[in-house]
Scaffold this active site. Structure first.
Site, PDB file in Angstrom:
ATOM      1  N   GLY A 119      -1.017 -13.879  -8.385  1.00 29.86           N
ATOM      2  CA  GLY A 119      -0.951 -13.666  -6.934  1.00 29.86           C
ATOM      3  C   GLY A 119      -0.535 -12.275  -6.495  1.00 29.86           C
ATOM      4  O   GLY A 119      -0.576 -11.964  -5.312  1.00 29.86           O
ATOM      5  N   TYR A 120      -0.162 -11.400  -7.446  1.00 31.61           N
ATOM      6  CA  TYR A 120       0.274 -10.052  -7.044  1.00 31.61           C
ATOM      7  C   TYR A 120      -0.880  -9.241  -6.443  1.00 31.61           C
ATOM      8  O   TYR A 120      -0.683  -8.488  -5.495  1.00 31.61           O
ATOM      9  CB  TYR A 120       0.884  -9.292  -8.226  1.00 31.61           C
ATOM     10  CG  TYR A 120       2.219  -9.827  -8.654  1.00 31.61           C
ATOM     11  CD1 TYR A 120       3.317  -9.764  -7.804  1.00 31.61           C
ATOM     12  CD2 TYR A 120       2.389 -10.394  -9.915  1.00 31.61           C
ATOM     13  CE1 TYR A 120       4.554 -10.257  -8.202  1.00 31.61           C
ATOM     14  CE2 TYR A 120       3.627 -10.887 -10.313  1.00 31.61           C
ATOM     15  CZ  TYR A 120       4.703 -10.819  -9.457  1.00 31.61           C
ATOM     16  OH  TYR A 120       5.915 -11.300  -9.847  1.00 31.61           O
ATOM     17  N   GLY A 121      -2.069  -9.407  -6.995  1.00 24.07           N
ATOM     18  CA  GLY A 121      -3.226  -8.662  -6.484  1.00 24.07           C
ATOM     19  C   GLY A 121      -3.539  -9.026  -5.034  1.00 24.07           C
ATOM     20  O   GLY A 121      -3.899  -8.162  -4.233  1.00 24.07           O
ATOM     21  N   ALA A 177      -5.276  -2.111  -9.791  1.00 26.98           N
ATOM     22  CA  ALA A 177      -4.968  -2.901 -10.996  1.00 26.98           C
ATOM     23  C   ALA A 177      -3.545  -3.443 -10.949  1.00 26.98           C
ATOM     24  O   ALA A 177      -2.661  -2.873 -10.298  1.00 26.98           O
ATOM     25  CB  ALA A 177      -5.152  -2.068 -12.269  1.00 26.98           C
ATOM     26  N   ILE A 178      -3.385  -4.530 -11.665  1.00 24.70           N
ATOM     27  CA  ILE A 178      -2.081  -5.146 -11.909  1.00 24.70           C
ATOM     28  C   ILE A 178      -1.888  -5.108 -13.436  1.00 24.70           C
ATOM     29  O   ILE A 178      -2.854  -5.340 -14.178  1.00 24.70           O
ATOM     30  CB  ILE A 178      -2.062  -6.623 -11.424  1.00 24.70           C
ATOM     31  CG1 ILE A 178      -2.367  -6.722  -9.917  1.00 24.70           C
ATOM     32  CG2 ILE A 178      -0.730  -7.312 -11.778  1.00 24.70           C
ATOM     33  CD1 ILE A 178      -1.320  -6.158  -8.989  1.00 24.70           C
ATOM     34  N   GLU A 233     -11.453   4.614   1.189  1.00 23.60           N
ATOM     35  CA  GLU A 233     -12.075   4.176  -0.054  1.00 23.60           C
ATOM     36  C   GLU A 233     -10.986   3.826  -1.065  1.00 23.60           C
ATOM     37  O   GLU A 233     -10.072   4.619  -1.300  1.00 23.60           O
ATOM     38  CB  GLU A 233     -12.953   5.277  -0.656  1.00 23.60           C
ATOM     39  CG  GLU A 233     -13.628   4.783  -1.939  1.00 23.60           C
ATOM     40  CD  GLU A 233     -14.331   5.857  -2.757  1.00 23.60           C
ATOM     41  OE1 GLU A 233     -14.111   7.047  -2.524  1.00 23.60           O
ATOM     42  OE2 GLU A 233     -15.094   5.459  -3.664  1.00 23.60           O
ATOM     43  N   ALA A 267     -14.621  -7.470 -11.227  1.00 24.82           N
ATOM     44  CA  ALA A 267     -13.674  -7.632 -10.117  1.00 24.82           C
ATOM     45  C   ALA A 267     -14.335  -8.094  -8.812  1.00 24.82           C
ATOM     46  O   ALA A 267     -13.654  -8.291  -7.811  1.00 24.82           O
ATOM     47  CB  ALA A 267     -12.926  -6.326  -9.891  1.00 24.82           C
ATOM     48  N   ILE A 268     -15.662  -8.284  -8.838  1.00 26.39           N
ATOM     49  CA  ILE A 268     -16.365  -8.671  -7.604  1.00 26.39           C
ATOM     50  C   ILE A 268     -15.781  -9.967  -7.034  1.00 26.39           C
ATOM     51  O   ILE A 268     -15.568 -10.092  -5.826  1.00 26.39           O
ATOM     52  CB  ILE A 268     -17.890  -8.806  -7.851  1.00 26.39           C
ATOM     53  CG1 ILE A 268     -18.496  -7.412  -8.077  1.00 26.39           C
ATOM     54  CG2 ILE A 268     -18.590  -9.478  -6.670  1.00 26.39           C
ATOM     55  CD1 ILE A 268     -19.959  -7.421  -8.457  1.00 26.39           C
ATOM     56  N   GLY A 269     -15.484 -10.916  -7.922  1.00 26.01           N
ATOM     57  CA  GLY A 269     -14.922 -12.207  -7.490  1.00 26.01           C
ATOM     58  C   GLY A 269     -13.582 -12.040  -6.784  1.00 26.01           C
ATOM     59  O   GLY A 269     -13.330 -12.664  -5.752  1.00 26.01           O
TER      60      GLY A 269
HETATM   61  N1  ACO Z   1     -12.865 -12.341 -11.228  1.00 27.54           N
HETATM   62  C1  ACO Z   1     -12.829 -13.411 -10.403  1.00 27.54           C
HETATM   63  N2  ACO Z   1     -11.738 -13.835  -9.786  1.00 27.54           N
HETATM   64  C2  ACO Z   1     -10.598 -13.160 -10.023  1.00 27.54           C
HETATM   65  C3  ACO Z   1     -10.532 -12.041 -10.866  1.00 27.54           C
HETATM   66  C4  ACO Z   1     -11.740 -11.647 -11.486  1.00 27.54           C
HETATM   67  N3  ACO Z   1     -11.772 -10.598 -12.306  1.00 27.54           N
HETATM   68  N4  ACO Z   1      -9.263 -11.582 -10.894  1.00 27.54           N
HETATM   69  C5  ACO Z   1      -8.568 -12.395 -10.101  1.00 27.54           C
HETATM   70  N5  ACO Z   1      -9.384 -13.333  -9.584  1.00 27.54           N
HETATM   71  C6  ACO Z   1      -9.058 -14.387  -8.656  1.00 27.54           C
HETATM   72  C7  ACO Z   1      -7.889 -15.231  -9.068  1.00 27.54           C
HETATM   73  O1  ACO Z   1      -8.298 -16.315  -9.870  1.00 27.54           O
HETATM   74  C8  ACO Z   1      -7.392 -15.684  -7.711  1.00 27.54           C
HETATM   75  O2  ACO Z   1      -8.172 -16.743  -7.229  1.00 27.54           O
HETATM   76  P1  ACO Z   1      -7.518 -17.932  -6.372  1.00 27.54           P
HETATM   77  O3  ACO Z   1      -6.925 -17.251  -5.149  1.00 27.54           O
HETATM   78  O4  ACO Z   1      -8.653 -18.820  -6.076  1.00 27.54           O
HETATM   79  O5  ACO Z   1      -6.453 -18.514  -7.253  1.00 27.54           O
HETATM   80  C9  ACO Z   1      -7.664 -14.475  -6.815  1.00 27.54           C
HETATM   81  O6  ACO Z   1      -8.703 -13.748  -7.442  1.00 27.54           O
HETATM   82  C10 ACO Z   1      -6.496 -13.584  -6.653  1.00 27.54           C
HETATM   83  O7  ACO Z   1      -5.793 -13.490  -7.856  1.00 27.54           O
HETATM   84  P2  ACO Z   1      -4.491 -12.639  -8.002  1.00 27.54           P
HETATM   85  O8  ACO Z   1      -3.550 -13.331  -8.940  1.00 27.54           O
HETATM   86  O9  ACO Z   1      -3.949 -12.267  -6.672  1.00 27.54           O
HETATM   87  O10 ACO Z   1      -5.097 -11.356  -8.704  1.00 27.54           O
HETATM   88  P3  ACO Z   1      -4.385 -10.367  -9.739  1.00 27.54           P
HETATM   89  O11 ACO Z   1      -2.933 -10.225  -9.458  1.00 27.54           O
HETATM   90  O12 ACO Z   1      -4.769 -10.707 -11.128  1.00 27.54           O
HETATM   91  O13 ACO Z   1      -5.109  -8.987  -9.335  1.00 27.54           O
HETATM   92  C11 ACO Z   1      -6.894  -7.626 -10.195  1.00 27.54           C
HETATM   93  C12 ACO Z   1      -6.503  -8.878  -9.405  1.00 27.54           C
HETATM   94  C13 ACO Z   1      -6.299  -6.402  -9.505  1.00 27.54           C
HETATM   95  C14 ACO Z   1      -8.397  -7.513 -10.230  1.00 27.54           C
HETATM   96  C15 ACO Z   1      -6.268  -7.737 -11.627  1.00 27.54           C
HETATM   97  O14 ACO Z   1      -6.730  -8.909 -12.231  1.00 27.54           O
HETATM   98  C16 ACO Z   1      -6.565  -6.560 -12.517  1.00 27.54           C
HETATM   99  O15 ACO Z   1      -5.809  -5.598 -12.557  1.00 27.54           O
HETATM  100  N6  ACO Z   1      -7.678  -6.613 -13.280  1.00 27.54           N
HETATM  101  C17 ACO Z   1      -8.052  -5.564 -14.209  1.00 27.54           C
HETATM  102  C18 ACO Z   1      -8.417  -4.286 -13.497  1.00 27.54           C
HETATM  103  C19 ACO Z   1      -9.564  -4.462 -12.511  1.00 27.54           C
HETATM  104  O16 ACO Z   1     -10.541  -5.139 -12.771  1.00 27.54           O
HETATM  105  N7  ACO Z   1      -9.405  -3.787 -11.356  1.00 27.54           N
HETATM  106  C20 ACO Z   1     -10.424  -3.732 -10.314  1.00 27.54           C
HETATM  107  C21 ACO Z   1     -11.505  -2.811 -10.739  1.00 27.54           C
HETATM  108  S1  ACO Z   1     -12.506  -2.217  -9.417  1.00 27.54           S
HETATM  109  C22 ACO Z   1     -11.630  -0.945  -8.759  1.00 27.54           C
HETATM  110  O17 ACO Z   1     -10.605  -0.550  -9.231  1.00 27.54           O
HETATM  111  C23 ACO Z   1     -12.151  -0.301  -7.499  1.00 27.54           C
END
Ligand code: ACO
Length: 162
Positions: free
Chosen positions: A88-90, A79-80, A74, A117-119
């Protein structure tokens, strides 16, 4: 960029990284009670994969718990850090994590995704349809109101490292 698995093993280095990661989670997941984040990040059943920049700086990570008998893990938090999101780090983190967890004989990942974060999870191969039989995971992980349960199948032979 390095990826490291960090556990609460009492070393100064691990403590420092887990504190930095906890602070990123606390800032990026404002709806989560801080005490809950602290509890899980430092819990001995949980591990974290951190992304580390310039050898010392934690810029993000995943905190997770493996259930070896059930062959799933699980994801509790992911988060980033704010300034480095959507670069792209995520995606790299999730690929590294899958590569790691595949070697531990884990077949499925589960997570309660924030609506926001579903997307992101969809793009990483997570689905809202749960394929695992309920008796394999129900009762192992807590129900949680504020999120959508999503699942990802970790294929035993796909090379996620590419
Ligand atoms: N909604 C929709 N799409 C998203 C989101 C979002 N919130 N965040 C990123 N994406 C997309 C990007 O546009 C990208 O799309 P592409 O491949 O078509 O260009 C793809 O997802 C991957 O993007 P990355 O740059 O790899 O993502 P990033 O480094 O920003 O990491 C993360 C994603 C971890 C969600 C980051 O944005 C973050 O820390 N967000 C805030 C915290 C959060 O929401 N964490 C998840 C909560 S749920 C949980 O923890 C179980």
């Amino acid at each position: 960029i390095d990826f490291k698995i960090i556990t609460n093993n009492g070393t100064h280095e691990s403590m420092k990284m887990l504190i930095d990661l906890k602070n990123i989670f606390a800032r990026q997941l404002p709806k989560m009670p801080k005490e809950y984040i602290v509890r899980l990040v430092f819990d001995r059943n949980h591990e974290s994969m951190c992304i580390i920049k310039d050898n010392t700086k934690v810029i993000g990570g995943i905190c997770y718990r493996k259930y070896p008998t059930q062959r799933f893990a699980e994801i509790a938090f992911l988060a980033i850090t704010a300034t480095l999101q959507v670069k792209g780090y995520g995606t790299r983190l999730m690929n590294k994590f899958k590569e790691h967890i595949q070697k531990q004989d884990v077949e499925y990942l589960l997570t309660y995704a924030d609506n926001y974060a579903i997307g992101y999870f969809r793009k990483q191969g997570f689905y809202q349809e749960i394929k695992m039989q309920p008796d394999r995971w129900k009762g192992f992980i807590k129900d949680y109101d504020g999120g959508t349960l999503m699942e990802c199948y970790v294929h035993p032979i796909i090379d996620y490292g590419n």
